[in-house]
Structure formats: structure tokens, C-alpha cells
Design a protein around this motif. Structure first.
Motif, PDB file in Angstrom:
ATOM      1  N   SER A 383       0.809  -0.931   0.517  1.00  0.00           N
ATOM      2  CA  SER A 383      -0.217  -0.324   0.102  1.00  0.00           C
ATOM      3  C   SER A 383       0.800   1.566  -0.279  1.00  0.00           C
ATOM      4  N   ILE A 384       0.374   2.475  -0.622  1.00  0.00           N
ATOM      5  CA  ILE A 384       0.656   4.598  -0.364  1.00  0.00           C
ATOM      6  C   ILE A 384       1.460   4.588   1.094  1.00  0.00           C
ATOM      7  N   ALA A 385       0.517   3.214   2.050  1.00  0.00           N
ATOM      8  CA  ALA A 385       0.937   4.185   3.811  1.00  0.00           C
ATOM      9  C   ALA A 385       2.285   3.227   3.972  1.00  0.00           C
ATOM     10  N   ALA A 386       2.306   1.747   3.640  1.00  0.00           N
ATOM     11  CA  ALA A 386       3.452   1.276   4.389  1.00  0.00           C
ATOM     12  C   ALA A 386       4.822   1.422   2.748  1.00  0.00           C
ATOM     13  N   ARG A 387       4.543   1.872   2.170  1.00  0.00           N
ATOM     14  CA  ARG A 387       5.462   2.377   0.657  1.00  0.00           C
ATOM     15  C   ARG A 387       6.353   3.606   1.437  1.00  0.00           C
ATOM     16  N   CYS A 393       8.665   8.832   3.554  1.00  0.00           N
ATOM     17  CA  CYS A 393       8.378  10.194   3.028  1.00  0.00           C
ATOM     18  C   CYS A 393       6.951  10.356   4.074  1.00  0.00           C
ATOM     19  N   THR A 394       6.212  10.971   2.904  1.00  0.00           N
ATOM     20  CA  THR A 394       4.680  10.889   3.029  1.00  0.00           C
ATOM     21  C   THR A 394       3.948  10.642   1.967  1.00  0.00           C
ATOM     22  N   PRO A 395       3.122  10.211   2.857  1.00  0.00           N
ATOM     23  CA  PRO A 395       2.027   9.200   1.614  1.00  0.00           C
ATOM     24  C   PRO A 395       1.874  10.449  -0.196  1.00  0.00           C
TER      25      PRO A 395
END
Length: 582
Positions: A383-387, A393-395
Motif C-alpha cells: 500500500s501507499i501507506a506502507a511504502r 516520506c509522506t504518502p
């Protein structure tokens, strides 16, 4: 001498039977022989090392307006589809009064995200009644076959005017609607459709006419199916209150002895509803009923990019400032450091956002990079959150950088059917004997979804590539997208490779079959936008015995026709007598 022979292929015939090596001969529009040593033919297709299947029968599409300007019904044929059924979810363009064109356009634009300007410029209004709409389609030639349904929204607007979405129907209104539906069925419509979900709204925010229709209206219209002797009652709904909704659906199906086909996907708002609905269908089937869930073989997911209808930066002032630019100018501006900084550093406060707004602005745990080779079953750690956390960095920064990439620049947001972050529930739905495959929504949701490729996804993901769970036998998948979808609408002349059946056939390079990443194009009338998804691996697709695509390119053959009513199964005696079958 046969007209055409497909030689040396592995035949998956659509019945669920094990694949066999066999040649398939065609005379005219029907399959004339299957086996070895079938003799000579005027034309041959070498299918050595390839699969030979029936053409896909897609029973849930929204090409209603597009049919008036696009003989290829793109992108249906790109993915091996040879029959589509339109007029789903209660929206369509007939019947229509001369002063209601704009009303039906904004209804379709709101519900199905088809650009209104494209519909306004592209549709040639040659009809008022539903039979006249069918006549207009019959005058055209297509690459594939087309089936239609009578849409509740258009019928209600025709009878009750443009406030049909808020008025309660009187007895006279109901009778007029029933008469219109009956007239459409008698002209050859395959069914009637309605919407009972509050998610379906016109461009002005109003629900689809018929969303809150009382049961007496639904029953009187539904009874026309029994009177005419054919047709499916199709609906999309929220099924709330559940007992009431399932109750009238069961009762209607029993009374008219016809199928009630309802859309069903797993929702985060009620993750177990699908199990209850599936159980209701099981119980109904055990008692001889025809309550049938239509399911989606992959998540109903949005594609978020800078050219999509919605995306995470849509409401940022820095992006709003770019609205006056052309597509190319906006693409170039978004890749500059100055614009990147202005968009990222001046974000609206979404802390109190909910619903869809929260999902596409701050739902980072539900967002996934789709990738150059699309991944429709991503793991939570992707997911974008996990990556973003892993990258430090921020999502929003990660999203921005992905969305401005040259390729692989789409974000996948599975909205429905992905509550558990895997497709195990979908697999259970797909393998249930009462469910029917559908919900590809070809022709619709142009700026957000690209699911017309679902028939191909069955083979690439479910039969070949899935790693996060069990795969499904290819014979089962083919049967469910051919024979079973065809029989659902009474199209008993297709969906199976057998002597005397309609020669709708795919020749597929299974090992190299690939679904490519969706790309935004501007090829609709009035330069309307839509996602299109290239497919490679279809060696040939045939409709009515004619090759309509070779290696993904159209041949120019247009054998497709409007389907009028149910189609009888192969009459072998007649086929032998006419010499089509030897």
C-alpha cells in the motif's frame, strides 16, 4: 470443403469438460465439425500450441450510446468478447421524448461516468420508443453481437417526466410503464433493468428514477416478463432493508418464473452481507427459484491519476490552478519542482472527510501502485501507506512521484470486493454454483475504471498467475464466462464449441496472454476521455464464423448483429439438411 478450419488447438469447449486436442471446422456462421482429419477448408488458422475457446459473453455492459457511433464496440473485442448485453442498472437512452435527450445524458453521465459531451455529440437520436431504438441498432453493423434491456430510469422519465426520480408512481403511471416494457420485450429486448442503490446518481445528484419504487410498481413491470415469456429482471441495489428487498425479489421470481439477477459485491460497510445474500440465493434455488447473484471476478476499484475523474490532489489549490491548461501543458507543469511544491505544500484539511472523499484523498492504506504490469491483488505491505513509511516520506509525496511517472503512474483503489486485502472471498463467490460472472461495466466509468478486461483477467490471474491463493481450473473459468452467461439470458445458440452452435471463437496464446496498464485516451466524440487497456495474446477472435480480430487488430469484418429475444440451441437436424454441418 469447409469455409474455415482452426487446426491443432487445445479446445476448451465451454461445458466445463477437460480440454482436448481437436480441429474445429466452420461453415457459414456455425461450427460444422470437431475432431481430426476434417478435410480441406478455404481458410485455415494454425492453433498449434494455442487455446481454442468460445467467445466471451459479457452480460453487464454500458455501451448503449456508443453503439450508435462505434461499430467495433471498443474495447469489448480487444478482450475476446463476442456478445455484450447493454441496458443494465436502469439507465439507457430509450424510450425518450424529444425534449428529454439531455436528461438521459446527464443521468448516464452521473451514474456511469461517461462524458456527457461525448454522448451529446456522438448519439444520433433516431428513435423515441424502445422498439425504434432497437430498429436503429439493427440498421447498423457491428464486430460483435449486441443484446439490449429496457431501462427503468428511461421508462419512468418517459411516463412521469423529469421529476420521475422523486415522484411516486400512480396506478395509471405503473400501467403505462408496464406497457412500455412489454412492448420492448416483444420487440426482442432480453430483459428489464433497474437500480435500487443510492450510489447511482445523476450528474445533478438525484438518484436514478425507480430507486425507491414500491413493490407494486416492480411487480407490475416484472409480470410483463411472464406475459411475453422471456426476459431477465436485472438490478443493482443496496439491499436495505435486507429482508424486504430479498423478499420481493424472491416473490417476483416465483410469480413470473423468470430470473431475478442482482449485483453483489463485498462492501466494507457490511463485510458479511454477501454471505447472507448468497445464502438467500441458495435457499431460493433449493426451492426452485431463480434468484441469481451477479458477481465481479476482481475488485471494483478506482484508477487514480492526474487525468482521472478523481485523484488525491484534485482539490489542492495548486492543482486547481492548472485547470485552464491543455492536457499536454498540464502534464508538463506537474513535472516541474515549482508546481510539485505548490500542490504538496498547500493541501486542504481532509481530517474530517468521510465516505468517498476520504477514500481518494487520505485512504492511503487502501491505495496501491497499479504498476506497468497491473496487479489487482496487491498485499497490504504494498500500500501507499506502507511504502511511504518504509521510504521515509509522506504518502502524498510518494503518490505525487508515482502519478507523474512516464509509465506505471496509476494508483489502484479497490473500493468493493477487497475488504480482507485479498481475493479469497471473490474466489468463493466465483466458485459458487448459483453465481454468474459480470460487472465488467464495459463502456462505463470512463475516467475511473477499466474493467472491460475482466474476461481476460480470468485467464491471466485466476488460471495462471495467482500467487496469494488458490487458482481456478481454466475449464471452469471458461464455462462461467461463456455457456453460463449465455444461458443466463437465454442465448442458447452460443457459448459452447459444439457442432451446430454459433461460431463465436477465441484462439488464445495462453502463455503470452497479457493485460497492459490502462492509458487515458481522448478518442470519444468531443474528445471525451476514457481509460483503455491494451490486451495481447489473442491470436484470433471470430464472431459468426468471421475473423474480427487478428493479433489484436480489427480485420474490418462486421458480422455482429442485434439480438432479438432468446436464441434457440443448435438444431442439428436443420443444420444437416441445409448442408452447414456434415
Amino acid at each position: 470443403m469447409h469455409d474455415l478450419i482452426i487446426r491443432g488447438g487445445t479446445v476448451i469447449d465451454g461445458t466445463g469438460a477437460p480440454a482436448i486436442k481437436a480441429d474445429v471446422a466452420i461453415n457459414g456462421s456455425v461450427i460444422s465439425a470437431i475432431g481430426d482429419n476434417l478435410g480441406p477448408a478455404r481458410e485455415e488458422i494454425d492453433a498449434t500450441g494455442l487455446l481454442v475457446t468460445p467467445g466471451w459473453v459479457d452480460i453487464h455492459a454500458h455501451y448503449d450510446g456508443q453503439l450508435t457511433w462505434d461499430p467495433y464496440v471498443t474495447p469489448a473485442g480487444w478482450s475476446g468478447t463476442t456478445t455484450v448485453v447493454v441496458g443494465n442498472c436502469g439507465v439507457g437512452f430509450a424510450p425518450v421524448r424529444p425534449d428529454q435527450h439531455d436528461f438521459l445524458i446527464q443521468l448516464m453521465e452521473g451514474v456511469e461516468d461517461i462524458p456527457g459531451a461525448a454522448l451529446a455529440e456522438g448519439i444520433s437520436w433516431e428513435w423515441e420508443t424502445f422498439p425504434e431504438y432497437m430498429d436503429a441498432l439493427e440498421r447498423r453493423s457491428f464486430a460483435i453481437d449486441i443484446g439490449t434491456q429496457v431501462p427503468h430510469g428511461a421508462v419512468r422519465a418517459y411516463v412521469m417526466g423529469e421529476d420521475a426520480n422523486v415522484k411516486e408512481a400512480g396506478l395509471d403511471d405503473i400501467q403505462k410503464m408496464a406497457d412500455i416494457v412489454k412492448e420492448g420485450l416483444e420487440a426482442g429486448a432480453l430483459g428489464f433493468s433497474t437500480s435500487r442503490t443510492t450510489l447511482h446518481r445523476a450528474k445533478d445528484g438525484q438518484v436514478v428514477p425507480g430507486t425507491y419504487a414500491a413493490s407494486d410498481e416492480l411487480f407490475e413491470i416484472g409480470r410483463t416478463l411472464g406475459q411475453v415469456g422471456h426476459g431477465v429482471f436485472q438490478l443493482a441495489g443496496d439491499y436495505v432493508p435486507e429482508e424486504y428487498e430479498i423478499g420481493w425479489m424472491k416473490a417476483l421470481s416465483r410469480e413470473v418464473n423468470k430470473r431475478v439477477l442482482f449485483s453483489m459485491v463485498q462492501s466494507a460497510g457490511d463485510p458479511d452481507q454477501w454471505r447472507r445474500l448468497l445464502q438467500a440465493a441458495e435457499e431460493d434455488a433449493a426451492e426452485g427459484g431463480q434468484l441469481t447473484p451477479m458477481i465481479a471476478p476482481r475488485p471494483v476499484g478506482l484508477l487514480l491519476g492526474f487525468e482521472s475523474s478523481v485523484h488525491p490532489f484534485l482539490l489542492h489549490p495548486g492543482f486547481v490552478a492548472l485547470h485552464g491548461l491543455s492536457v499536454d501543458e498540464r502534464r508538463a507543469a506537474l513535472r516541474t519542482p515549482e508546481v510539485r511544491e505548490s500542490i504538496l505544500n498547500d493541501a486542504p484539511d481532509f481530517s474530517k472527510a468521510d465516505g468517498l472523499l476520504a477514500m481518494f484523498t487520505v485512504g492511503f492504506e487502501q491505495m496501491f501502485p497499479l504498476g506497468e504490469k497491473p496487479n489487482y491483488e496487491p498485499a497490504p505491505e504494498e500500500s501507499i501507506a506502507a511504502r511511504a513509511e518504509k521510504k521515509g516520506c509522506t504518502p502524498q509525496e510518494l503518490l505525487y512521484d508515482i502519478m507523474t511517472s512516464e509509465t506505471g503512474n496509476l494508483i489502484y483503489l479497490p473500493m468493493l470486493g477487497y475488504v480482507d486485502r485479498n481475493l479469497d472471498a471473490t474466489s468463493e463467490l466465483m466458485r459458487h454454483p448459483n453465481s454468474i460472472y459480470g460487472l465488467a461495466d464495459g463502456g462505463a466509468h470512463c475516467g475511473l475504471i477499466s474493467d472491460a478486461s475482466i474476461p481476460t483477467f480470468l485467464l491471466t490471474h485466476w488460471a495462471r498467475d495467482r500467487t496469494r491463493g488458490a487458482r481456478i481450473p481454466i475449464e471452469e473459468l471458461v464455462e462461467n464466462q461463456t455457456r453460463r452467461t449465455a444461458e443466463c439470458y437465454g442465448l442458447n445458440d452460443r457459448g459452447v464449441i459444439a457442432v451446430g452452435m454459433k461460431a463465436d471463437i477465441n484462439v488464445i496464446d495462453f502463455d503470452n496472454l497479457e493485460i497492459h496498464e490502462p492509458k487515458m485516451t481522448y478518442d470519444l466524440p468531443a474528445e471525451g476521455k476514457r481509460f483503455l487497456q491494451k490486451i495481447t495474446g489473442y491470436h484470433a477472435t471470430l464472431c459468426s464464423g468471421q475473423v474480427i480480430y487478428r493479433d489484436g487488430a480489427p480485420t474490418g469484418n462486421l458480422p455482429g448483429k442485434l439480438i432479438r429475444g432468446p436464441q434457440a440451441a443448435a438444431n442439428l437436424n436443420q443444420a444437416y439438411e441445409t448442408g452447414l454441418v456434415s
